[in-house]
Write a protein that holds these residues in place. Structure first.
Motif, mmCIF file in Angstrom:
data_model
loop_
_atom_site.group_PDB
_atom_site.id
_atom_site.type_symbol
_atom_site.label_atom_id
_atom_site.label_comp_id
_atom_site.label_asym_id
_atom_site.label_seq_id
_atom_site.Cartn_x
_atom_site.Cartn_y
_atom_site.Cartn_z
ATOM 1 N N ASP A 117 6.327 -9.345 -16.799
ATOM 2 C CA ASP A 117 6.236 -10.039 -15.377
ATOM 3 C C ASP A 117 4.808 -10.349 -14.831
ATOM 4 O O ASP A 117 4.778 -10.570 -13.707
ATOM 5 C CB ASP A 117 7.023 -9.223 -14.264
ATOM 6 C CG ASP A 117 6.576 -7.839 -14.108
ATOM 7 O OD1 ASP A 117 5.221 -7.507 -14.605
ATOM 8 O OD2 ASP A 117 6.976 -7.006 -13.385
ATOM 9 N N PRO A 170 14.925 -7.644 -17.921
ATOM 10 C CA PRO A 170 15.616 -7.640 -16.596
ATOM 11 C C PRO A 170 16.171 -9.064 -16.124
ATOM 12 O O PRO A 170 15.624 -9.987 -16.472
ATOM 13 C CB PRO A 170 14.463 -7.161 -15.670
ATOM 14 C CG PRO A 170 13.295 -7.569 -16.383
ATOM 15 C CD PRO A 170 13.373 -7.451 -17.775
ATOM 16 N N ILE A 195 12.495 -1.700 -16.232
ATOM 17 C CA ILE A 195 12.962 -2.442 -15.478
ATOM 18 C C ILE A 195 12.809 -1.702 -14.018
ATOM 19 O O ILE A 195 12.825 -0.439 -13.724
ATOM 20 C CB ILE A 195 14.490 -2.448 -15.636
ATOM 21 C CG1 ILE A 195 15.005 -2.998 -16.647
ATOM 22 C CG2 ILE A 195 15.405 -3.202 -14.362
ATOM 23 C CD1 ILE A 195 16.480 -3.195 -17.047
ATOM 24 N N SER A 196 12.060 -2.346 -12.839
ATOM 25 C CA SER A 196 11.507 -1.932 -11.726
ATOM 26 C C SER A 196 10.724 -0.615 -11.964
ATOM 27 O O SER A 196 10.889 0.387 -11.184
ATOM 28 C CB SER A 196 12.864 -1.741 -10.846
ATOM 29 O OG SER A 196 13.543 -2.823 -10.772
ATOM 30 N N ILE A 218 14.410 -11.640 -12.904
ATOM 31 C CA ILE A 218 12.885 -11.349 -12.816
ATOM 32 C C ILE A 218 12.350 -12.434 -13.575
ATOM 33 O O ILE A 218 12.440 -12.848 -14.792
ATOM 34 C CB ILE A 218 12.489 -10.135 -13.241
ATOM 35 C CG1 ILE A 218 13.336 -8.817 -12.409
ATOM 36 C CG2 ILE A 218 10.966 -9.842 -13.016
ATOM 37 C CD1 ILE A 218 13.058 -8.840 -11.113
ATOM 38 N N GLN A 224 5.842 -3.864 -14.218
ATOM 39 C CA GLN A 224 6.974 -3.173 -13.673
ATOM 40 C C GLN A 224 8.342 -3.534 -14.386
ATOM 41 O O GLN A 224 9.276 -2.987 -14.525
ATOM 42 C CB GLN A 224 7.354 -3.687 -12.231
ATOM 43 C CG GLN A 224 6.165 -3.056 -11.296
ATOM 44 C CD GLN A 224 6.228 -1.472 -11.363
ATOM 45 O OE1 GLN A 224 7.318 -0.821 -10.921
ATOM 46 N NE2 GLN A 224 5.225 -0.933 -11.562
ATOM 47 N N ASN A 225 8.334 -4.977 -14.956
ATOM 48 C CA ASN A 225 9.383 -5.528 -15.794
ATOM 49 C C ASN A 225 8.989 -6.245 -16.879
ATOM 50 O O ASN A 225 8.151 -6.870 -17.024
ATOM 51 C CB ASN A 225 10.218 -6.531 -15.017
ATOM 52 C CG ASN A 225 10.825 -5.772 -13.561
ATOM 53 O OD1 ASN A 225 11.841 -5.105 -13.343
ATOM 54 N ND2 ASN A 225 9.846 -5.856 -12.665
#
Length: 450
Positions: free
Chosen positions: A214, A295, A245-246, A298, A222-223
């Motif tokens: 990301d 994910p 994921i997150s 996103i 984070q992703n």
């Protein structure tokens, strides 16, 4: 018993080293105090660990590589990193010089036997180039201008291989990032890999990783979804598949696959991302197909290459001929619905009409359309970029269209009466012939329902 005796001798050797080191430094340690003593102990431990690792490697080799005794010297071919006679001149594009700029496995011709190996290859490259780089406009010794890294590395020539190659340096936080952001939901990534010094001593922790993430910075993100594949030779390692994921790990898995002979040679990596789905091929074989690696919802912003576990004194990994393209969707439905498709995913050797084998994924889909609807006739139209002579490009484009027709007839037994060909040369550009990405757009093949 041979292995046990060898290991026992190793243990005695290590014990002797430890005792000698301890006795020789006893007085010294007393004077230095506790802090210095801990430092010296760590030095001894490191030496012990190094000796243990070397002996363990020898023991593993005797188990996994029977008969591999004798000289322990590596036969590590050193790439030619000096500039070639014309390295100060920019290399011209694929259609004007007899060099392969898109990369291919060793066999690359219109021989049906050669192409038939790829007849079940189902990778379909994207049809709208977003990033294309063969480093042809860069200089040997430089880091490529359209990339970013926090690890270093430079471009080299490799004896026996066309084009320039980016040497990757290993590191747990070392990234190589092409200058591209805002990745579409559907895209493909292709690149060539060459390794030198890869042999039975190559670490079981040696992996080349590709992360879709990301961000396009050096932050972990984070992703993300990541796939790594191994260069280890003494045991079957395969692939590591992982996602985040997150900010939390979604899953981690190691899948075994015997890719040892593949990775020792020049090979093509093909990746297709379709929403959450992530697929990866080495040459013509698909090894990874994970439906929900990325994910959901996103926006992915970057692609990062990472290398780990390589001994930089003895081994090297290089990449070149990188192509990122939007698409990679099912061309069969588009052809049936629209009556026409255009693709730059059918690749040819530079300056010739020899089809590169990894192009068979698209040709296979065209065959499936014709197989489904026997009433369809197709016109195959070839196009080139603007480099080179106009007349030569016109002739080349028609030869390439004819080569695609021959593959459909000879590999998939399509009736030649259902196919016609034409060449347009450089007369109908759809991209800027002054840029690599634009040239890639212009090198294309059209299929038109008749």
């Amino acid at each position: 018993m041979k292995f046990n005796l060898s290991f026992f001798k190793s243990a005695l050797t290590l014990a002797a080293i430890f005792l000698l080191a301890s006795n020789a430094n006893a007085q010294f340690l007393k004077k230095l105090g506790k802090a210095a003593e801990r430092a010296a102990e760590r030095t001894v431990e490191r030496r012990v660990e190094q000796e243990t690792a070397e002996k363990t490697d020898q023991a593993l080799d005797s188990i996994f590589e029977p008969g591999a005794k004798g000289s322990n010297k590596r036969q590590n071919p050193v790439p030619n990193t000096s500039p070639s006679p014309d390295s100060q001149d920019h290399q011209t594009d694929q259609d004007s010089k007899s060099k392969q700029t898109n990369g291919s496995p060793p066999s690359s011709s219109n021989d049906p036997e050669s192409l038939s190996v790829y007849s079940k290859f189902d990778f379909v490259p994207g049809d709208a180039p977003l990033f294309v780089d063969d480093f042809s406009h860069e200089f040997v010794g430089d880091f490529p201008s359209r990339w970013n890294t926090n690890a270093g590395g430079d471009l080299v020539n490799i004896e026996g291989h066309e084009n320039k190659w980016l040497k990757l340096l290993p590191g747990s936080r070392s990234f190589y990032i092409p200058d591209i952001t805002n990745l579409p939901d559907e895209f493909t990534l292709e690149f060539d890999v060459v390794g030198s010094g890869i042999d039975k001593k190559t670490s079981s922790h040696s992996y080349l990783g590709i992360t879709v993430v990301d961000n396009n910075t050096f932050e972990k993100g984070q992703n993300w979804g990541k796939v790594e594949y191994s260069f280890c030779q003494f045991i079957e390692r395969g692939f590591v598949i992982e996602n985040n994921i997150s900010g939390k790990r979604g899953f981690y898995n190691e899948t075994q696959a015997d890719v040892r002979s593949t990775v020792k040679q020049k090979h093509r990596v093909s990746i297709a991302v379709n929403g959450q789905r992530f697929r990866l091929w080495l040459n013509e074989s698909k090894y990874v197909d994970v439906p929900r690696l990325l994910p959901q919802g996103i926006k992915m912003q970057g692609i990062k290459f990472m290398l780990r576990g390589i001994d930089t004194d003895k081994e090297s990994i290089y990449i070149s001929n990188i192509k990122i393209a939007k698409g990679g969707v099912d061309l069969r439905r588009k052809l049936l619905a629209d009556g026409k498709i255009s693709t730059n995913g059918i690749l040819f050797d530079s300056g010739s009409a020899n089809i590169q084998p990894q192009s068979m994924g698209i040709i296979r889909q065209i065959y499936q359309v014709l197989q489904q609807d026997d009433s369809i006739n197709l016109k195959i139209v070839g196009h080139t970029d603007g480099d080179g002579d106009d007349g030569a490009n016109m002739a080349l484009s028609e030869k390439r269209a004819e080569a695609v027709k021959d593959a459909l007839v000879n590999i998939y037994n399509v009736s030649s009466k259902k196919l016609s060909v034409a060449g347009k040369g450089e007369s109908e550009p759809v991209g800027d012939n002054n840029t690599p990405d634009g040239k890639a757009l212009n090198r294309r093949v059209e299929f038109i329902k008749q």
